[in-house]
Design an enzyme around this catalytic site. Sequence first.
Site, PDB file in Angstrom:
ATOM      1  N   CYS A 135      -6.235   2.102  10.692  1.00 51.87           N
ATOM      2  CA  CYS A 135      -5.601   2.226  10.222  1.00 51.87           C
ATOM      3  C   CYS A 135      -5.410   3.322   8.429  1.00 51.87           C
ATOM      4  O   CYS A 135      -6.364   2.706   7.994  1.00 51.87           O
ATOM      5  CB  CYS A 135      -5.170   0.744   9.081  1.00 51.87           C
ATOM      6  SG  CYS A 135      -4.049   1.071   8.474  1.00 51.87           S
ATOM      7  N   CYS A 138      -4.240   2.260   5.038  1.00 56.67           N
ATOM      8  CA  CYS A 138      -4.827   1.044   4.406  1.00 56.67           C
ATOM      9  C   CYS A 138      -5.928   1.565   4.112  1.00 56.67           C
ATOM     10  O   CYS A 138      -6.454   1.353   2.721  1.00 56.67           O
ATOM     11  CB  CYS A 138      -5.134   0.027   5.787  1.00 56.67           C
ATOM     12  SG  CYS A 138      -3.699  -0.873   7.480  1.00 56.67           S
ATOM     13  N   ASP A 139      -7.104   2.235   4.918  1.00 57.37           N
ATOM     14  CA  ASP A 139      -8.188   2.736   3.993  1.00 57.37           C
ATOM     15  C   ASP A 139      -8.562   4.129   4.184  1.00 57.37           C
ATOM     16  O   ASP A 139     -10.055   4.214   3.605  1.00 57.37           O
ATOM     17  CB  ASP A 139      -8.845   2.113   5.971  1.00 57.37           C
ATOM     18  CG  ASP A 139      -9.525   0.804   5.922  1.00 57.37           C
ATOM     19  OD1 ASP A 139      -9.083   0.218   5.237  1.00 57.37           O
ATOM     20  OD2 ASP A 139      -9.603   0.677   7.087  1.00 57.37           O
TER      21      ASP A 139
END
Length: 306
Positions: A135, A138-139
């Site tokens: 992701c 997300c990261d």
Amino acid sequence: MQNKIYDMIVIGGGPAGYTAALYGARAGLEVLVLEKFSAGGQMTQTQQIDNYPGFDEGIDGFSLGFKMQAGAEKFGARTEQTEVLSVKLDENPKVISTDMGDFFAKTVVVATGAEHKHLGIDGEDALIGRGVGYCAACDGMLFRGKTVAGVGGGNSAAADALLLSKICKKVYVIHRRDVMRAEKIYHEPLMQAENVEFKWNCTVEDFVADAKLSAVVIADKLSGEKETLTLDGLFISVGRSPVTELFRGQLDIDAQGYIVADETTRTNIAGVYAVGDVRTKVVRQIVTAAADGAVAVHFAQEYIGI
């Protein structure tokens, strides 16, 4: 409370699940949503959603999931954050066993969605969170100014690559074909990004790592030639697998692992409905998942006799 028989239990709190909860609660059904993590499902991994109607400037997936939960609960739906361990769907009432105990329902809506597919390469699981991720939204910020690669050629892979191109020094896009399957809206900005380099007809063969990922070995499918790319991070976006193991042996599941259900969302067991990414369907989008939730409630009401 766990001896109570709900009109409807929804397993999964993504867009399909919370739409079912909203429509069910507004119809006067007593609805319980069982969600293992947080509202939104896969949406929570998307930083910018531009194709859900009503948000002309877009919205992030976490916020949209929260709004869907709030909307359903406004009309009386309940949510319990718990993991479903097993189900007995052919009983009356139907039994949903969780780490909080057993819950009972007249009808069940399965909205468990799908999870990221892995490449299946040795060492992949051990490197998750140590250079390997699924992701970018997300990261991705963890790799600001660094060199990364994305694997895949669909919409999610293209969106990840575009996001990474804005924060990373260098982005490789590794795809097993010679053209991306992603929608055209992604093609031009990716092609124009000076820090994006495509590795067409290539697959990831191996990881180079010590405490964390330092490189990947890729192979050209046409020539067989191998190349080592020095990287700080690798984001894998090669599709998703439906979360259906709980239901094997009870619900009909196709060869790809999806619950067999048509546009009525009805499964082979009366009073059980499959909605969203977990069911057999042609298009899997947030808006189609939400539509499934509404359809399931229509047939659940018919089944209950309301």
